[in-house]
Design an enzyme around this catalytic site. Structure first.
Site, PDB file in Angstrom:
ATOM      1  N   MET F   1     -77.609  89.516 -27.192  1.00 45.55           N
ATOM      2  CA  MET F   1     -78.551  88.533 -26.693  1.00 45.55           C
ATOM      3  C   MET F   1     -78.570  87.287 -27.552  1.00 45.55           C
ATOM      4  SD  MET F   1     -80.976  91.290 -25.542  1.00 45.55           S
ATOM      5  CE  MET F   1     -80.057  91.992 -24.196  1.00 45.55           C
ATOM      6  N   PRO F   2     -77.415  86.695 -27.737  1.00 48.75           N
ATOM      7  CA  PRO F   2     -77.402  85.556 -28.666  1.00 48.75           C
ATOM      8  C   PRO F   2     -78.062  84.316 -28.064  1.00 48.75           C
ATOM      9  CG  PRO F   2     -75.203  86.489 -28.374  1.00 48.75           C
ATOM     10  CD  PRO F   2     -76.070  87.038 -27.288  1.00 48.75           C
ATOM     11  N   TYR F   3     -78.576  83.488 -28.998  1.00 47.45           N
ATOM     12  CA  TYR F   3     -79.097  82.163 -28.663  1.00 47.45           C
ATOM     13  C   TYR F   3     -78.363  81.176 -29.563  1.00 47.45           C
ATOM     14  CZ  TYR F   3     -82.107  78.079 -28.923  1.00 47.45           C
ATOM     15  OH  TYR F   3     -82.571  76.796 -28.911  1.00 47.45           O
ATOM     16  N   PHE F  48     -77.507  82.563 -24.360  1.00 47.30           N
ATOM     17  CA  PHE F  48     -78.105  81.260 -24.024  1.00 47.30           C
ATOM     18  C   PHE F  48     -77.484  80.209 -24.935  1.00 47.30           C
ATOM     19  CE2 PHE F  48     -82.666  82.644 -22.518  1.00 47.30           C
ATOM     20  CZ  PHE F  48     -82.096  83.333 -21.463  1.00 47.30           C
TER      21      PHE F  48
END
Lengths: 79, 79, 79, 79, 79, 79
Positions: F1-3, F48
């Site tokens: 779930m990288p940002y 994201f």
């Protein structure tokens, strides 16, 4: 109501230290708060300063982790 | 597709704790996600919440590290 | 002394609007401040909330700008 | 003069590892720096990349801490 | 290799101005860079300073958009 | 779930443009998403990417706004 975020590598910059000291952090906080008061008239009680210390291997510049980048620069200078 | 970053000082706020608990974090995550659904209609599966706990000596307010600032406030009140 | 940063795409979510309204922003600010008071006991006067609206073409998900990603999802559903 | 901040959960993604390895970080730094040179012509020496590893319980998605969210997804798939 | 992010409300703080002026920004940039050199010995060429001006309605404090918060404070003082 | 947050100065880098184009942004989004899939195995649907374009006068390096810094560098080279 300023918010200031300062990111630095986690490493000592004064002799014998391996990280930013509490005293250095206090000076950064005071210096930034003074600056915002002086330049923009912001009251110090509404200025937040957050310091983030980033592990050396998590910081990159020149396409390399920062330690490797510094070695590369040093090697170039030594030529 | 909201992204929410929550920065708090690393300290306990419930009795006997020295930091934010996993349960408190879960409540923050749920609360923020509910809010974005309610106000902006954002589906929860596309809301990211990232909590950052900041060491007390790394957080400044009023030109001072936060612990010193609180002592100063307390001393003023005690006058 | 919490600091909360909320990033959302710049687009209307209520009918006839092309961006987040001032009223929606006020509700986000109130909701987040209430939450931090309720979960961590943080006084509202020391909670900062900063909302950033990000142009649609500047937000990516699924390897695509968000508008293209939504079209792709819709096309898959329509199959 | 780009600045790129990469936030990922702190967890191993290669076998036997419990966190992102130094080698993986170096590849992220190189990849991002190459990309900014290629797409925008930015010299690598003026691109900063900062990787932040976020504890699993500090990352939320779907209104839940990420570990709970993954369990929920897995349970739904198993139905 | 520090990175400093300064967030302020978009409003004038000197007479006749409705926003932070280019000169004020230059002074913030110089002041922060001087401070990091002085306290941590960081060379100025490797310090990035990014100023973000945030619309008044996007900044919240005390559970309210900042303009409403200031009105509330003023009303309390006037009592 | 990288940002991933990418900050660049708002200026054109291809001929005739005064800012980053939509096509360049799409390439940055794709490139970063590909990289996180390749290096960390992150599914693209949970990555994201947020691009922030920063006004030239709001970006400082070398103790100066970036335009002044470039002029200084050019003058030094011309010596």
């Amino acid at each position: 109501m300023p918010y200031v975020n300062i990111q630095v590598t986690r490493e000592g910059t004064s002799s014998g230290e391996s990280k930013t000291t509490a005293d250095q952090k206090a000076r950064l906080i005071k210096g930034v708060s003074d600056l915002l008061l002086e330049v923009l008239g912001k009251p110090q009680s509404s200025t937040f300063v957050v310091i983030e210390e980033v592990e050396m291997e998590n910081w990159g510049v020149g396409g390399l982790p920062v330690a490797d980048y510094r070695k590369q620069l040093a090697a170039e200078k030594a030529k």
